[in-house]
Scaffold this motif. Sequence first.
Motif, mmCIF file in Angstrom:
data_model
loop_
_atom_site.group_PDB
_atom_site.id
_atom_site.type_symbol
_atom_site.label_atom_id
_atom_site.label_comp_id
_atom_site.label_asym_id
_atom_site.label_seq_id
_atom_site.Cartn_x
_atom_site.Cartn_y
_atom_site.Cartn_z
ATOM 1 N N ILE A 18 1.795 13.163 3.550
ATOM 2 C CA ILE A 18 1.743 12.689 5.300
ATOM 3 C C ILE A 18 1.027 11.242 5.152
ATOM 4 N N MET A 19 -0.100 11.206 4.360
ATOM 5 C CA MET A 19 -0.972 9.879 4.402
ATOM 6 C C MET A 19 -0.217 8.986 3.682
ATOM 7 N N ILE A 20 0.743 9.058 2.866
ATOM 8 C CA ILE A 20 1.491 7.954 2.313
ATOM 9 C C ILE A 20 2.170 7.104 3.347
ATOM 10 N N TYR A 21 2.608 7.891 4.501
ATOM 11 C CA TYR A 21 3.114 7.101 5.528
ATOM 12 C C TYR A 21 2.453 6.655 6.700
ATOM 13 N N ILE A 22 1.160 7.532 6.719
ATOM 14 C CA ILE A 22 0.363 7.217 7.825
ATOM 15 C C ILE A 22 -0.417 5.822 7.610
ATOM 16 N N SER A 23 -0.933 5.942 6.698
ATOM 17 C CA SER A 23 -1.836 4.769 6.221
ATOM 18 C C SER A 23 -1.010 3.325 6.325
ATOM 19 N N ILE A 71 0.892 -1.296 0.137
ATOM 20 C CA ILE A 71 0.035 0.208 -0.010
ATOM 21 C C ILE A 71 1.047 1.234 -0.152
ATOM 22 N N PHE A 72 2.048 1.310 0.489
ATOM 23 C CA PHE A 72 3.028 2.545 0.616
ATOM 24 C C PHE A 72 3.451 2.570 -0.900
ATOM 25 N N PHE A 73 3.809 1.449 -1.629
ATOM 26 C CA PHE A 73 4.339 1.760 -3.019
ATOM 27 C C PHE A 73 3.066 2.557 -3.931
ATOM 28 N N TYR A 74 1.982 1.648 -3.597
ATOM 29 C CA TYR A 74 0.676 2.321 -4.405
ATOM 30 C C TYR A 74 0.374 3.675 -4.098
ATOM 31 N N MET A 75 0.241 3.992 -2.785
ATOM 32 C CA MET A 75 0.127 5.405 -2.615
ATOM 33 C C MET A 75 1.037 6.418 -3.187
ATOM 34 N N LYS A 76 2.336 5.605 -2.999
ATOM 35 C CA LYS A 76 3.339 6.878 -3.613
ATOM 36 C C LYS A 76 3.211 6.931 -5.045
ATOM 37 N N MET A 77 2.987 5.843 -5.689
ATOM 38 C CA MET A 77 2.735 6.056 -7.278
ATOM 39 C C MET A 77 1.342 6.807 -7.665
#
Length: 634
Positions: free
Chosen positions: A546-551, A516-522
């Motif tokens: 911020i949400m990239i790291y919190i989720s 999910i981190f890589f998906y949000m980063k993308m």
Amino acid sequence: MEEKKLDVKSIIGFVIIALLMVYMIYNQSPSQEEVNKEKAKKEQIEKAKATQIPEQQSAAAMPADSTVADSVKLQQLRGSLGAFAYSATLPSAKGNVTELKNPLLTLRISNKGGYIAEANINSFEQFEKGSKQRVELIKKNNADLNIQIKTKDNRILNTRDMYFEPVVTKEGENQVLTMRLKAGANQFLEYRYVMKPNDYMLDFSIRTQGLSQVLNTSAPADLEWQLKAFRNEKSVSYENRYTELVFEYEDGKDNYLGQGKDEADKAEDVTYVAFKQHFFTSILLTDTPFKTADLTSENLVKDEKLDTTYTKNFTAKMPLEFKGGELSYNMNMYYGPADFKILDSYNKNLDEVMPLGWGIFGWINKWLFIPFFTMLLNFMPHGIAIIFFTIIVRLAMSPVTYKSYVSQAKMKVLRPEIAELNAKYSKDPMKKQQETMKLYNKAGVNPMAGCLPALMQIPIFYALFQFFPSFFDLRQKNFLWADDLSSYDSIAHLPFYIPFYGNHVSLFPILASVAIFFYMKMTTGDQAMSAPPQDGMPDMSKIMKIMIYISPIMMLIFFNNYASGLSLYYFISNLITIGIMLVIKKYIVSEEKIHARIEENKSKPKKQSRFAQKMQEMMEQAQEQQNQRNQNRK
């Protein structure tokens, strides 16, 4: 050498010892009266044994320990039972139990109280400190079924304190146990248990005969059913989260209480009460609805590190109404798996015991996910079925993902022009809104198009969140390093406890968090750029970063104790979504083409929809009113 002689003192000593031994032997010999008493006692014992149920029957009477203290209590009880003192004189007035057993279920019913003292599920095992043991719903006095009755002489009696007489018979292939609490030869309160050959459901009835002259029938008798739920799963916190009291009332309505906290409720016209323990449940059903029911659920897991034996304490109190001076209730009892397929097969609305979600969420699980996943299990192992199931769900949702991405791309292309309008009409919000709507209309862009696909995925997301913890077939099924897809997949045990996280490390939540981190980063950059800039509003790009790291961190923490099958689904789902997004960005959607299409749309006359026209008229009227107010102020 001097000859040894036996002196007088020695002789006297031997004679005294011999006399003492003769005296002791004589006094220890029983008299004729004592011999007769002992013989009578033995005959009484043999007669009592003869009245017990033969061991060769399928429902065998099993002796339990009796103590001096029990005898004293029994004598005291006989003095307090009034009309029911007759029951305390029967051979069954002992702490014996009668066993009913079929391939699925083993029950032991106590003479004292007439209720089920043990209920074991034969086909399933529990996890307890790493060793597997059979699932036991009732044991060690953790359950009770009691009727409080009032007599004509103003006594209040509890059936849990009195002794029933058991009789076992056969009705075809069914085992029938009749338990009678007797006030006389033909006066009794009766519990009747009927066990079928391959069924978790028992027929159960309560009735009285000839007690109208003994009992006060002007007021109802109070039935109390109680269960202190034993832990049967690996994670006590996860099991406790899905342990709850479910009830049906008022002709088909259903409700629940007790998810993680102490609760109480009162309902009318109750037709069943279920004490659900995550993957297993105890249910009491009645053909004649209880007029009212007082229901309580007490959470026993106050500290997850210490409270590891029990989860919740359930109590249900219902009045039993007398009709014609007698009680007559036909009921059922269910002790078995909380499996949707089994519960639904009884056609008694018991599928509502399963927390599949309300409204459309439950509909999706009941009619789509459960039948489809069950079909997959006919062809592949459980872990592979989850992966295949995830692929199908994500592919089915790919058109929604595509539309969402196209909408984001269009909004990203228009962002510079929207920023210009914001700067140009910064002092006139109404005019700015009008010009922005005109721009959207010219370009053929719907600013809500990106939100609608996301909203469409919410029912699927929530339904799956309810599906995996409730699907019984995942229980104790292994995949890769996970030994139970219905519980956490621990790869390391920590020597300390972390709040909200636990004292172990689960691998599937880590993999899901990385995905999910890589998906949000993308995708976060595109989402931030697609959001129209608004004056006075926080910068969405910063919030998204911020949400990239919190989720991922939230998923890592809260999913550490969740079912590994659910974490496996989210891991595979995010991998597939990343792949779909890469294909869309590289081969399907081009921002240059979108920009060219928008410019082409601007050059074409475009007819507004009725809704857009109405919105435009309302905004123009509001603008005129605002201008009029400004002129009046001057």
